[in-house]
Design an enzyme around this catalytic site. Structure first.
Site, PDB file in Angstrom:
ATOM      1  CD1 TRP A   1       9.314  -9.545 -13.154  1.00  0.00           C
ATOM      2  CD2 TRP A   1      11.201 -10.747 -13.314  1.00  0.00           C
ATOM      3  NE1 TRP A   1       9.085 -10.779 -12.593  1.00  0.00           N
ATOM      4  CE2 TRP A   1      10.220 -11.532 -12.670  1.00  0.00           C
ATOM      5  CE3 TRP A   1      12.461 -11.301 -13.524  1.00  0.00           C
ATOM      6  CZ2 TRP A   1      10.454 -12.828 -12.234  1.00  0.00           C
ATOM      7  CZ3 TRP A   1      12.700 -12.587 -13.101  1.00  0.00           C
ATOM      8  CH2 TRP A   1      11.715 -13.343 -12.463  1.00  0.00           C
TER       9      TRP A   1
ATOM     10  CG  ASP B   1      14.690 -12.423 -18.570  1.00  0.00           C
ATOM     11  OD1 ASP B   1      14.247 -13.534 -18.953  1.00  0.00           O
ATOM     12  OD2 ASP B   1      14.279 -11.855 -17.542  1.00  0.00           O
TER      13      ASP B   1
ATOM     14  CE  LYS C   1       5.499 -14.283 -17.571  1.00  0.00           C
ATOM     15  NZ  LYS C   1       4.920 -13.677 -16.417  1.00  0.00           N
TER      16      LYS C   1
END
Ligand code: PLP
Length: 396
Positions: free
Chosen positions: A128, A209, A245
């Site tokens: 990311w 993460d 999400k």
């Protein structure tokens, strides 16, 4: 006087800049497969009904007072159990509420920068994009380890092992907890064995993460497997957790940053330092998203409902993933797209070049990042055939 005369324009964000271009595009056939946000079968954002129910409960029960610096303790407690498991030793995990996963990475990075002996952090290549910028802003030296082999479209295990071995001892290693973004490619259990062996030998510090727990397999417990395994094996670790999400709380900015400590006393010390980092940055986190997660996870029925809704998002994405591969075959593509079928999570990492992506955008009004990543949630019955044809035309 013109005091800002010499300020140059900043570069657009790699992902959010494309989202902006999509909004500005007036073509009727435009398709947004850029941003990692869930869309329903009609291409619309979806607020989970369990989230709406929680908001209804909250309407009459929540006030608008400030949260403490560290956030809502009851929320953090539920959130950490969601990640680390029902039996997690929360008495020695220092955790604060954060501004979603981005804020969690930032608080974690600041903490490492102030208190950890090594200032090196290694992130996967690719990762990311914001990881690079966040950790650099924290004053850390950001390097990469090989993660993905573009010639095989699979995990580059040997490259990764080699890079972890060659990193200075005690480096921080950023690992995606599940559904690696952008590749959709996670290590298998056996590959984790090998990676963890090296991490232990080198005394590296793990920074997980976790932005997609529940979104990968549809089962939040299954998606936490790697993280819990590392925790149970006693590795020192940090965790950045996002509810953007999996709860669909993107704009509510809800997450946690936690550090697994040696004992209870150390947890208290680390909590005090984490608060010192948060206070001058934004004083205290926003309340609405964390109240939603706390309300859902405090109610057994709502929790069950939530799990089903999360699974339904994962299911739709998984179905669209297989249908994309099928649609590519149907329009005559003879490429091997099996990697797309095997990948998990929100994205298909197609292997398309930056030039191919540019053509998709310029000629077909299909907006995606230039690394060839497609957000599967942006696909639906109305655009699937069109997207498949366009991909076939640029990859043929
Ligand atoms: N980490 C990864 C790997 C991500 O993909 C994302 C979002 O796309 C995030 C963190 C942070 O997102 P947010 O700040 O919205 O929780």
């Amino acid at each position: 006087t013109n005091v800002w005369r010499d300020v140059p324009p900043g570069p657009p964000d790699a992902i959010l800049g494309i989202a902006q271009a999509f909004r500005e595009c007036t073509a009727e056939n435009k398709v947004n497969v850029c941003v990692g946000a869930y869309r329903d079968e009609k291409g619309q954002p979806w607020v989970l009904p369990s989230v709406r129910s929680a908001e209804e409960i909250m309407l009459s029960s929540e006030n608008k007072e400030y949260l403490p610096i560290e956030g809502d303790a009851a929320f953090v407690n539920k959130a950490l159990r969601f990640a680390y498991g029902a039996n997690a030793p929360l008495d020695r995990i220092a955790g604060v509420q954060t501004l979603s996963g981005t804020g969690a990475c930032r608080i974690g990075g600041e903490f490492l920068s102030q208190f950890y002996s090594s200032k090196n952090i290694l992130v996967p290549d690719p990762t990311w994009g914001n990881h690079h910028k966040i950790f650099k802003e924290c004053g850390l030296t950001v390097g990469t380890y090989r993660y993905y082999d573009r010639s095989t479209n699979r995990l580059d295990l040997q490259g990764m092992l080699e890079d972890l071995r060659n990193a200075p001892d005690g480096s921080t290693i950023l690992l995606h907890a599940c559904a690696h973004n952008p590749t959709g490619c996670d290590p298998t259990d056996e590959q984790w064995d090998q990676l963890l062996d090296v991490i232990r030998q080198k005394q590296h510090l793990i920074f997980f993460d976790s932005a997609y727990q529940g979104f990968a397999s549809g089962d939040a417990e299954a998606d936490a497997k790697a993280l819990r395994r590392v925790m149970d094996a006693g590795y020192p670790m940090l965790l950045a957790q996002s509810f953007a999400k999996n709860f669909g709380l993107y704009g509510e900015r809800c997450g946690t940053l936690s550090v697994v400590c040696h004992d209870v006393a150390q947890k208290d010390i680390l909590m005090s330092q984490l608060k010192c980092i948060v206070r001058p940055m934004y004083s205290s986190p926003p309340k609405h998203g964390s109240s939603i997660v706390r309300t859902v996870l405090s109610d057994e029925k709502l929790t069950q409902q939530y799990y089903q809704e999360c699974a339904s998002m994962a299911d739709r994405i998984q179905t669209m993933r297989q249908r994309l591969v099928q649609a590519l075959q149907n329009v005559g593509s003879s490429h091997d797209w099996s990697h797309i079928s095997e990948q998990i999570g929100m994205f298909a990492f197609t292997g398309m070049s930056a030039e191919m992506c540019d053509t998709l955008t310029d000629q077909y009004n299909i907006f995606l990042t230039r690394d060839g990543r497609i957000s599967i949630a942006g696909l639906n019955d109305d655009n699937l055939g069109y997207v498949a044809k366009a991909i076939h035309s640029v990859t043929d």
